[in-house]
Design a protein around this motif. Structure first.
Motif, PDB file in Angstrom:
ATOM      1  N   ASN A  28       0.777  -1.164   0.287  1.00 45.15           N
ATOM      2  CA  ASN A  28      -0.282   0.213   0.576  1.00 45.15           C
ATOM      3  C   ASN A  28       1.145   1.326   0.430  1.00 45.15           C
ATOM      4  O   ASN A  28       2.182   0.708   0.760  1.00 45.15           O
ATOM      5  CB  ASN A  28      -1.121   0.233   1.200  1.00 45.15           C
ATOM      6  N   ALA A  29       0.312   2.030  -0.458  1.00 41.68           N
ATOM      7  CA  ALA A  29       0.929   3.665  -0.575  1.00 41.68           C
ATOM      8  C   ALA A  29      -0.215   4.568  -0.335  1.00 41.68           C
ATOM      9  O   ALA A  29      -1.113   4.527  -1.279  1.00 41.68           O
ATOM     10  CB  ALA A  29       1.947   3.648  -1.967  1.00 41.68           C
ATOM     11  N   ASN A  30       0.366   5.491  -0.332  1.00 36.52           N
ATOM     12  CA  ASN A  30      -0.434   6.881   0.501  1.00 36.52           C
ATOM     13  C   ASN A  30      -0.742   7.446  -0.988  1.00 36.52           C
ATOM     14  O   ASN A  30       0.029   8.091  -1.801  1.00 36.52           O
ATOM     15  CB  ASN A  30       0.041   7.891   1.051  1.00 36.52           C
ATOM     16  N   ALA A  31      -2.077   7.417  -1.294  1.00 32.67           N
ATOM     17  CA  ALA A  31      -2.239   7.784  -2.795  1.00 32.67           C
ATOM     18  C   ALA A  31      -2.205   9.567  -3.123  1.00 32.67           C
ATOM     19  O   ALA A  31      -2.282   9.979  -4.840  1.00 32.67           O
ATOM     20  CB  ALA A  31      -3.936   7.847  -3.139  1.00 32.67           C
ATOM     21  N   ASP A  32      -2.502  10.027  -1.963  1.00 30.40           N
ATOM     22  CA  ASP A  32      -1.820  11.788  -2.474  1.00 30.40           C
ATOM     23  C   ASP A  32      -0.527  11.458  -2.559  1.00 30.40           C
ATOM     24  O   ASP A  32      -0.085  12.384  -3.584  1.00 30.40           O
ATOM     25  CB  ASP A  32      -1.925  12.822  -0.966  1.00 30.40           C
ATOM     26  N   ARG A  33       0.844  10.601  -2.465  1.00 31.59           N
ATOM     27  CA  ARG A  33       2.310  10.826  -2.029  1.00 31.59           C
ATOM     28  C   ARG A  33       2.075  10.370  -3.287  1.00 31.59           C
ATOM     29  O   ARG A  33       2.822  11.015  -4.183  1.00 31.59           O
ATOM     30  CB  ARG A  33       2.502  10.306  -1.408  1.00 31.59           C
ATOM     31  N   ILE A  34       0.816   9.246  -4.036  1.00 29.36           N
ATOM     32  CA  ILE A  34       1.376   8.451  -5.221  1.00 29.36           C
ATOM     33  C   ILE A  34       0.897   9.889  -6.273  1.00 29.36           C
ATOM     34  O   ILE A  34       1.907   9.945  -7.469  1.00 29.36           O
ATOM     35  CB  ILE A  34       0.301   7.711  -5.268  1.00 29.36           C
ATOM     36  N   ALA A  35       0.562  10.576  -6.095  1.00 25.98           N
ATOM     37  CA  ALA A  35      -0.501  12.182  -7.075  1.00 25.98           C
ATOM     38  C   ALA A  35       1.356  12.711  -7.247  1.00 25.98           C
ATOM     39  O   ALA A  35       1.450  13.318  -7.988  1.00 25.98           O
ATOM     40  CB  ALA A  35      -1.418  12.688  -6.809  1.00 25.98           C
ATOM     41  N   ALA A  36       1.794  13.256  -6.091  1.00 19.73           N
ATOM     42  CA  ALA A  36       2.558  14.070  -5.973  1.00 19.73           C
ATOM     43  C   ALA A  36       4.020  13.499  -6.465  1.00 19.73           C
ATOM     44  O   ALA A  36       4.838  13.963  -7.582  1.00 19.73           O
ATOM     45  CB  ALA A  36       3.138  14.035  -4.642  1.00 19.73           C
ATOM     46  N   ALA A  37       4.441  12.154  -6.705  1.00 21.14           N
ATOM     47  CA  ALA A  37       5.860  11.793  -7.260  1.00 21.14           C
ATOM     48  C   ALA A  37       5.506  11.494  -8.436  1.00 21.14           C
ATOM     49  O   ALA A  37       6.047  11.485  -9.255  1.00 21.14           O
ATOM     50  CB  ALA A  37       5.899  10.200  -6.134  1.00 21.14           C
ATOM     51  N   VAL A  38       3.805  10.787  -9.377  1.00 24.45           N
ATOM     52  CA  VAL A  38       3.215  11.737 -10.592  1.00 24.45           C
ATOM     53  C   VAL A  38       3.726  12.701 -11.288  1.00 24.45           C
ATOM     54  O   VAL A  38       4.188  12.917 -12.080  1.00 24.45           O
ATOM     55  CB  VAL A  38       2.512  10.481 -11.083  1.00 24.45           C
ATOM     56  N   ALA A  39       3.219  13.543 -10.149  1.00 26.39           N
ATOM     57  CA  ALA A  39       3.308  14.696 -10.465  1.00 26.39           C
ATOM     58  C   ALA A  39       4.341  15.316 -11.555  1.00 26.39           C
ATOM     59  O   ALA A  39       5.486  16.571 -12.082  1.00 26.39           O
ATOM     60  CB  ALA A  39       2.991  15.692  -9.531  1.00 26.39           C
ATOM     61  N   VAL A  40       5.594  15.290 -10.229  1.00 23.84           N
ATOM     62  CA  VAL A  40       6.761  15.694 -10.172  1.00 23.84           C
ATOM     63  C   VAL A  40       8.130  14.550 -11.316  1.00 23.84           C
ATOM     64  O   VAL A  40       8.540  15.661 -11.884  1.00 23.84           O
ATOM     65  CB  VAL A  40       7.599  14.564  -8.431  1.00 23.84           C
ATOM     66  N   GLU A  41       7.790  13.374 -11.508  1.00 21.97           N
ATOM     67  CA  GLU A  41       8.485  12.739 -12.637  1.00 21.97           C
ATOM     68  C   GLU A  41       8.069  13.327 -14.127  1.00 21.97           C
ATOM     69  O   GLU A  41       8.744  13.575 -14.720  1.00 21.97           O
ATOM     70  CB  GLU A  41       7.359  11.461 -12.180  1.00 21.97           C
ATOM     71  N   LEU A  42       6.890  13.488 -14.185  1.00 20.19           N
ATOM     72  CA  LEU A  42       6.526  14.400 -15.370  1.00 20.19           C
ATOM     73  C   LEU A  42       6.674  15.397 -15.696  1.00 20.19           C
ATOM     74  O   LEU A  42       5.759  16.273 -16.513  1.00 20.19           O
ATOM     75  CB  LEU A  42       4.566  13.936 -16.107  1.00 20.19           C
ATOM     76  N   LYS A  43       6.753  16.198 -14.176  1.00 17.88           N
ATOM     77  CA  LYS A  43       7.447  17.523 -14.244  1.00 17.88           C
ATOM     78  C   LYS A  43       5.795  18.644 -15.200  1.00 17.88           C
ATOM     79  O   LYS A  43       5.708  19.201 -15.453  1.00 17.88           O
ATOM     80  CB  LYS A  43       7.761  18.063 -15.577  1.00 17.88           C
ATOM     81  N   ALA A  44       4.686  18.535 -13.996  1.00 13.47           N
ATOM     82  CA  ALA A  44       3.731  18.730 -14.521  1.00 13.47           C
ATOM     83  C   ALA A  44       3.147  20.132 -13.427  1.00 13.47           C
ATOM     84  O   ALA A  44       4.515  20.265 -12.666  1.00 13.47           O
ATOM     85  CB  ALA A  44       2.411  18.224 -13.371  1.00 13.47           C
ATOM     86  N   ARG A  45       2.402  20.413 -14.567  1.00 15.00           N
ATOM     87  CA  ARG A  45       2.784  22.715 -13.712  1.00 15.00           C
ATOM     88  C   ARG A  45       1.712  22.337 -13.080  1.00 15.00           C
ATOM     89  O   ARG A  45       1.743  22.713 -11.827  1.00 15.00           O
ATOM     90  CB  ARG A  45       2.164  23.454 -15.424  1.00 15.00           C
ATOM     91  N   THR A  46       0.610  21.789 -12.803  1.00 16.49           N
ATOM     92  CA  THR A  46       0.197  21.766 -11.736  1.00 16.49           C
ATOM     93  C   THR A  46      -0.553  20.497 -10.870  1.00 16.49           C
ATOM     94  O   THR A  46      -0.831  19.252 -11.768  1.00 16.49           O
ATOM     95  CB  THR A  46      -1.729  22.118 -12.877  1.00 16.49           C
ATOM     96  N   LEU A  47      -0.527  20.241  -9.378  1.00 19.60           N
ATOM     97  CA  LEU A  47      -1.461  19.366  -9.000  1.00 19.60           C
ATOM     98  C   LEU A  47      -3.530  19.898  -8.845  1.00 19.60           C
ATOM     99  O   LEU A  47      -3.110  20.959  -8.091  1.00 19.60           O
ATOM    100  CB  LEU A  47      -0.551  18.146  -8.504  1.00 19.60           C
ATOM    101  N   VAL A  48      -3.457  18.881  -9.135  1.00 24.25           N
ATOM    102  CA  VAL A  48      -5.063  19.074  -8.230  1.00 24.25           C
ATOM    103  C   VAL A  48      -5.382  17.714  -7.168  1.00 24.25           C
ATOM    104  O   VAL A  48      -5.743  17.005  -7.735  1.00 24.25           O
ATOM    105  CB  VAL A  48      -6.343  19.650  -8.985  1.00 24.25           C
TER     106      VAL A  48
END
Ligand code: ADP
Length: 264
Positions: free
Chosen positions: A168-188
């Motif tokens: 299990n991994a926290n879904a909020d932290r997964i979202a953050a890791a995905v956003a960082v990896e993809l150099k996303a401009r925005t995370l909601v």
């Protein structure tokens, strides 16, 4: 690129989120969706008679105790119930979407937590049967491949540990890791609150902005972990991180138009 995390608490309606996401994708936005599913896990655990326990870490962060039975329930709920609901809504809205957990092509690698120092019923204990971990890497190449082909990835726990087994991994932290990896401009982060509230009991106390410090935020209901995830995203280069209401019509568009709380 935009990463949207759909809250797992009861009240956040995936159909409204997906209708909005579909409209944005149709207008050419590249979006990665991520989801947890705490309400679904709790409900299925109750139906199956699997008791749920919260671990309170020494630093004050609350997490789900993912014992072997809970890990099983978590996979059934997220991959068997929440994911098909999200994919179904996106499909009906005319979006090609693919659901991926960390086990798919090792998308989300995690470091298994060996033993967790936790506080249970006020007593300090060492929990050894917890199957959870911290995200160490995200396969951005796979996500870009899908996005480049016009496919919207829908990412969720579990992640895969060093031994190839799910954690299990926290879904909020997964979202953050995905956003960082993809150099996303925005995370909601869409959640069952208007945003970050100065007083959690008063929905009118919405903070339009909030500066994150170095200390661990001590807040209930998963909000503390959300702020930790937000800080990870900001420090990883994501320009705009927003916590906004997932219970409204067009929740993503509203967040992008200034709704919710902007974190700094
Ligand atoms: P999600 O499933 O959306 O990630 P969580 O339940 O983990 O949501 O965390 C969000 C919840 O945290 C809110 O729905 C709210 O009940 C609770 N909460 C606690 N403190 C606050 C706060 N200061 N502002 C807003 N919500 C808060």
């Amino acid at each position: 690129l935009l990463v949207v995390k759909i809250g797992g608490a009861a009240g956040v309606d995936p159909s409204r989120v997906c209708t909005d996401v579909a409209a944005l994708v149709h207008r050419g936005r590249r979006i990665v969706l991520t989801h947890g599913g705490s309400a679904s896990v709790d409900e299925l655990a109750g139906a199956l008679g699997v008791p749920q326990r919260e671990l309170l870490s020494a630093s004050g962060v609350r997490t789900r105790h993912t014992d072997p039975a809970t890990l099983r329930v978590l996979q059934l709920a997220l991959l068997g119930e929440v994911r098909p609901a999200v994919l179904g809504e996106l499909g009906r809205a005319g979006i090609r979407a693919v659901g991926l957990s960390g086990l798919d092509a090792n998308l989300l690698r995690a470091e298994r937590r060996a033993a967790i120092r936790a506080i249970i019923d006020g007593r300090r204990v060492l929990v050894r049967d917890d199957h959870s971990g911290r995200i160490t890497s995200v396969d951005g190449g796979l996500l870009r491949l899908l996005l480049d082909d016009g496919v919207t990835p829908v990412v969720s726990p579990p992640a895969v540990a060093e031994d190839g087994r799910p954690v299990n991994a926290n879904a909020d932290r997964i979202a953050a890791a995905v956003a960082v990896e993809l150099k996303a401009r925005t995370l909601v982060f869409l959640t069952a609150a208007p945003g970050l509230l100065a007083d959690p009991a008063d929905p009118a106390s919405l903070l339009a902005e909030h500066a994150l410090g170095d200390e661990t935020p001590k807040m209930g209901g998963g909000m503390g972990v959300k702020l930790i995830a937000a800080r990870e995203a900001l420090r990883g280069g994501v320009e705009t991180v927003i916590i906004a209401d997932g219970r409204t019509e067009d929740p993503v568009t509203r967040a992008l138009d200034g709704g919710g709380t902007r974190l700094r």
